[in-house]
Design a protein around this motif. Structure first.
Motif, PDB file in Angstrom:
ATOM      1  N   ALA A 179      -2.167  14.353   7.219  1.00 47.63           N
ATOM      2  CA  ALA A 179      -3.213  13.738   6.401  1.00 47.63           C
ATOM      3  C   ALA A 179      -2.848  13.818   4.919  1.00 47.63           C
ATOM      4  CB  ALA A 179      -4.553  14.412   6.662  1.00 47.63           C
ATOM      5  N   ILE A 180      -2.332  14.973   4.498  1.00 48.94           N
ATOM      6  CA  ILE A 180      -1.916  15.139   3.100  1.00 48.94           C
ATOM      7  C   ILE A 180      -0.754  14.194   2.786  1.00 48.94           C
ATOM      8  CG2 ILE A 180      -0.814  16.748   1.489  1.00 48.94           C
ATOM      9  CD1 ILE A 180      -2.472  18.984   2.891  1.00 48.94           C
ATOM     10  N   THR A 181       0.210  14.129   3.682  1.00 49.18           N
ATOM     11  CA  THR A 181       1.366  13.249   3.491  1.00 49.18           C
ATOM     12  C   THR A 181       0.930  11.790   3.436  1.00 49.18           C
ATOM     13  OG1 THR A 181       2.792  14.840   4.620  1.00 49.18           O
ATOM     14  CG2 THR A 181       3.619  12.584   4.429  1.00 49.18           C
ATOM     15  N   HIS A 182      -0.019  11.421   4.272  1.00 49.57           N
ATOM     16  CA  HIS A 182      -0.536  10.050   4.280  1.00 49.57           C
ATOM     17  C   HIS A 182      -1.161   9.702   2.929  1.00 49.57           C
ATOM     18  CE1 HIS A 182      -2.224   6.367   5.871  1.00 49.57           C
ATOM     19  NE2 HIS A 182      -3.401   6.730   5.415  1.00 49.57           N
ATOM     20  N   ILE A 183      -1.945  10.618   2.381  1.00 49.62           N
ATOM     21  CA  ILE A 183      -2.566  10.399   1.069  1.00 49.62           C
ATOM     22  C   ILE A 183      -1.490  10.266   0.000  1.00 49.62           C
ATOM     23  CG2 ILE A 183      -3.978  11.493  -0.720  1.00 49.62           C
ATOM     24  CD1 ILE A 183      -5.669  12.679   1.620  1.00 49.62           C
ATOM     25  N   GLN A 184      -0.482  11.127   0.052  1.00 50.10           N
ATOM     26  CA  GLN A 184       0.609  11.069  -0.933  1.00 50.10           C
ATOM     27  C   GLN A 184       1.367   9.756  -0.819  1.00 50.10           C
ATOM     28  OE1 GLN A 184       2.665  14.643   0.213  1.00 50.10           O
ATOM     29  NE2 GLN A 184       1.626  15.902  -1.325  1.00 50.10           N
ATOM     30  N   LEU A 185       1.595   9.291   0.401  1.00 50.56           N
ATOM     31  CA  LEU A 185       2.305   8.028   0.604  1.00 50.56           C
ATOM     32  C   LEU A 185       1.487   6.846   0.099  1.00 50.56           C
ATOM     33  CD1 LEU A 185       3.935   8.570   4.107  1.00 50.56           C
ATOM     34  CD2 LEU A 185       5.109   8.372   1.910  1.00 50.56           C
ATOM     35  N   LYS A 186       0.169   6.865   0.334  1.00 50.66           N
ATOM     36  CA  LYS A 186      -0.687   5.795  -0.176  1.00 50.66           C
ATOM     37  C   LYS A 186      -0.645   5.761  -1.699  1.00 50.66           C
ATOM     38  CE  LYS A 186      -4.815   5.201   1.511  1.00 50.66           C
ATOM     39  NZ  LYS A 186      -6.146   5.438   2.086  1.00 50.66           N
ATOM     40  N   ASP A 187      -0.682   6.945  -2.323  1.00 55.08           N
ATOM     41  CA  ASP A 187      -0.625   7.030  -3.777  1.00 55.08           C
ATOM     42  C   ASP A 187       0.719   6.523  -4.291  1.00 55.08           C
ATOM     43  OD1 ASP A 187      -1.688   7.811  -6.347  1.00 55.08           O
ATOM     44  OD2 ASP A 187      -0.293   9.516  -6.271  1.00 55.08           O
ATOM     45  N   ALA A 188       1.798   6.914  -3.635  1.00 52.98           N
ATOM     46  CA  ALA A 188       3.133   6.463  -4.038  1.00 52.98           C
ATOM     47  C   ALA A 188       3.254   4.944  -3.880  1.00 52.98           C
ATOM     48  CB  ALA A 188       4.203   7.177  -3.213  1.00 52.98           C
ATOM     49  N   ARG A 189       2.674   4.415  -2.827  1.00 50.19           N
ATOM     50  CA  ARG A 189       2.722   2.965  -2.612  1.00 50.19           C
ATOM     51  C   ARG A 189       1.969   2.233  -3.718  1.00 50.19           C
ATOM     52  NH1 ARG A 189       0.273  -0.484   2.461  1.00 50.19           N
ATOM     53  NH2 ARG A 189       0.943  -2.494   1.695  1.00 50.19           N
ATOM     54  N   LYS A 190       0.789   2.744  -4.090  1.00 53.41           N
ATOM     55  CA  LYS A 190       0.025   2.120  -5.174  1.00 53.41           C
ATOM     56  C   LYS A 190       0.812   2.145  -6.480  1.00 53.41           C
ATOM     57  CE  LYS A 190      -4.606   3.068  -3.405  1.00 53.41           C
ATOM     58  NZ  LYS A 190      -5.847   3.833  -3.616  1.00 53.41           N
ATOM     59  N   ARG A 191       1.459   3.284  -6.766  1.00 52.34           N
ATOM     60  CA  ARG A 191       2.259   3.386  -7.991  1.00 52.34           C
ATOM     61  C   ARG A 191       3.440   2.414  -7.950  1.00 52.34           C
ATOM     62  NH1 ARG A 191       1.858   8.999  -7.079  1.00 52.34           N
ATOM     63  NH2 ARG A 191       4.102   9.065  -6.741  1.00 52.34           N
ATOM     64  N   ALA A 192       4.081   2.300  -6.786  1.00 51.78           N
ATOM     65  CA  ALA A 192       5.227   1.390  -6.655  1.00 51.78           C
ATOM     66  C   ALA A 192       4.781  -0.066  -6.819  1.00 51.78           C
ATOM     67  CB  ALA A 192       5.914   1.588  -5.307  1.00 51.78           C
ATOM     68  N   GLU A 193       3.641  -0.423  -6.247  1.00 53.48           N
ATOM     69  CA  GLU A 193       3.136  -1.784  -6.384  1.00 53.48           C
ATOM     70  C   GLU A 193       2.768  -2.079  -7.842  1.00 53.48           C
ATOM     71  OE1 GLU A 193      -0.039  -1.803  -3.531  1.00 53.48           O
ATOM     72  OE2 GLU A 193       1.285  -2.367  -1.869  1.00 53.48           O
ATOM     73  N   ALA A 194       2.162  -1.106  -8.522  1.00 54.36           N
ATOM     74  CA  ALA A 194       1.818  -1.289  -9.935  1.00 54.36           C
ATOM     75  C   ALA A 194       3.079  -1.437 -10.771  1.00 54.36           C
ATOM     76  CB  ALA A 194       0.977  -0.107 -10.433  1.00 54.36           C
ATOM     77  N   ALA A 195       4.088  -0.633 -10.481  1.00 53.73           N
ATOM     78  CA  ALA A 195       5.353  -0.728 -11.212  1.00 53.73           C
ATOM     79  C   ALA A 195       6.008  -2.083 -10.963  1.00 53.73           C
ATOM     80  CB  ALA A 195       6.297   0.404 -10.797  1.00 53.73           C
ATOM     81  N   ASP A 196       5.921  -2.589  -9.749  1.00 54.10           N
ATOM     82  CA  ASP A 196       6.498  -3.887  -9.435  1.00 54.10           C
ATOM     83  C   ASP A 196       5.773  -4.996 -10.191  1.00 54.10           C
ATOM     84  OD1 ASP A 196       8.350  -5.556  -7.871  1.00 54.10           O
ATOM     85  OD2 ASP A 196       6.502  -6.311  -6.930  1.00 54.10           O
ATOM     86  N   ARG A 197       4.440  -4.905 -10.257  1.00 52.45           N
ATOM     87  CA  ARG A 197       3.683  -5.905 -11.021  1.00 52.45           C
ATOM     88  C   ARG A 197       4.050  -5.849 -12.509  1.00 52.45           C
ATOM     89  NH1 ARG A 197      -0.319  -4.116  -7.529  1.00 52.45           N
ATOM     90  NH2 ARG A 197      -1.228  -2.749  -9.116  1.00 52.45           N
ATOM     91  N   MET A 198       4.190  -4.631 -13.038  1.00 52.32           N
ATOM     92  CA  MET A 198       4.579  -4.480 -14.444  1.00 52.32           C
ATOM     93  C   MET A 198       5.966  -5.056 -14.692  1.00 52.32           C
ATOM     94  SD  MET A 198       3.176  -0.719 -15.518  1.00 52.32           S
ATOM     95  CE  MET A 198       4.015  -0.791 -17.080  1.00 52.32           C
ATOM     96  N   LYS A 199       6.877  -4.785 -13.765  1.00 52.75           N
ATOM     97  CA  LYS A 199       8.242  -5.298 -13.904  1.00 52.75           C
ATOM     98  C   LYS A 199       8.239  -6.815 -13.905  1.00 52.75           C
ATOM     99  CE  LYS A 199      10.557  -6.126 -10.534  1.00 52.75           C
ATOM    100  NZ  LYS A 199      11.233  -6.747  -9.483  1.00 52.75           N
ATOM    101  N   THR A 200       7.487  -7.419 -13.005  1.00 52.92           N
ATOM    102  CA  THR A 200       7.424  -8.871 -12.924  1.00 52.92           C
ATOM    103  C   THR A 200       6.853  -9.464 -14.205  1.00 52.92           C
ATOM    104  OG1 THR A 200       7.184  -8.785 -10.522  1.00 52.92           O
ATOM    105  CG2 THR A 200       6.472 -10.811 -11.606  1.00 52.92           C
ATOM    106  N   ALA A 201       5.752  -8.876 -14.685  1.00 53.01           N
ATOM    107  CA  ALA A 201       5.141  -9.363 -15.926  1.00 53.01           C
ATOM    108  C   ALA A 201       6.093  -9.183 -17.106  1.00 53.01           C
ATOM    109  CB  ALA A 201       3.832  -8.634 -16.186  1.00 53.01           C
ATOM    110  N   LEU A 202       6.763  -8.052 -17.149  1.00 49.64           N
ATOM    111  CA  LEU A 202       7.710  -7.783 -18.228  1.00 49.64           C
ATOM    112  C   LEU A 202       8.833  -8.806 -18.240  1.00 49.64           C
ATOM    113  CD1 LEU A 202       8.743  -5.775 -20.451  1.00 49.64           C
ATOM    114  CD2 LEU A 202      10.039  -4.703 -18.619  1.00 49.64           C
ATOM    115  N   LEU A 203       9.389  -9.071 -17.064  1.00 49.04           N
ATOM    116  CA  LEU A 203      10.484 -10.042 -16.982  1.00 49.04           C
ATOM    117  C   LEU A 203      10.031 -11.449 -17.356  1.00 49.04           C
ATOM    118  CD1 LEU A 203      12.353  -8.817 -13.789  1.00 49.04           C
ATOM    119  CD2 LEU A 203      13.102  -8.625 -16.159  1.00 49.04           C
ATOM    120  N   GLN A 204       8.824 -11.828 -16.928  1.00 48.19           N
ATOM    121  CA  GLN A 204       8.320 -13.154 -17.273  1.00 48.19           C
ATOM    122  C   GLN A 204       8.100 -13.274 -18.778  1.00 48.19           C
ATOM    123  OE1 GLN A 204       4.871 -13.381 -14.765  1.00 48.19           O
ATOM    124  NE2 GLN A 204       6.003 -14.236 -13.043  1.00 48.19           N
TER     125      GLN A 204
END
Length: 121
Positions: free
Chosen positions: A36-61
């Motif tokens: 359960a703890i690992t699942h929460i950590q993975l969800k948090d990491a996924r959200k951070r990765a998705e946010a970083a990807d959105r930032m990268k895309t916006a930055l490149l554009q």
């Protein structure tokens, strides 16, 4: 007597099974909690990765749009300077250098801001 010995063996087997059952149950509970703890950590990491990807895309554009103008200006004025001939006045060449310098400074500022933003991510 045989019944008593059989009863004692059955009770001993039941107690062993009960101890084994409790250990397995405890281990399963611990494993479930860790998952359960690992699942929460993975969800948090996924959200951070998705946010970083959105930032990268916006930055490149934004960078693509922002850097093309001064880069094209630098290339154009550099070409004008290279092709300048006797018919080009000193004032015109000075204006070319001024534009070239201005566009170069703008481009360097954009690249510097991008690098600064990247360091803060």
């Amino acid at each position: 007597m045989v019944i008593v010995v059989s009863l004692i063996l059955v009770i001993a087997a039941a107690l062993l099974y009960l101890g084994f059952y409790r250990r397995i149950t405890r281990r399963l509970r611990e494993t479930h909690n860790q998952l359960a703890i690992t699942h929460i950590q993975l969800k948090d990491a996924r959200k951070r990765a998705e946010a970083a990807d959105r930032m990268k895309t916006a930055l490149l554009q934004n960078m693509d749009a922002d850097i093309n103008e001064p880069l094209n200006s630098v290339a154009g004025f550099a070409q004008l300077i290279v092709e300048a001939n006797a018919s080009t006045t000193a004032e015109e060449r000075a204006e070319y250098y001024k534009q070239l310098s201005s566009s170069t400074a703008k481009m360097l500022d954009i690249v510097g801001n991008v690098l600064e933003d990247i360091q803060h991510v």
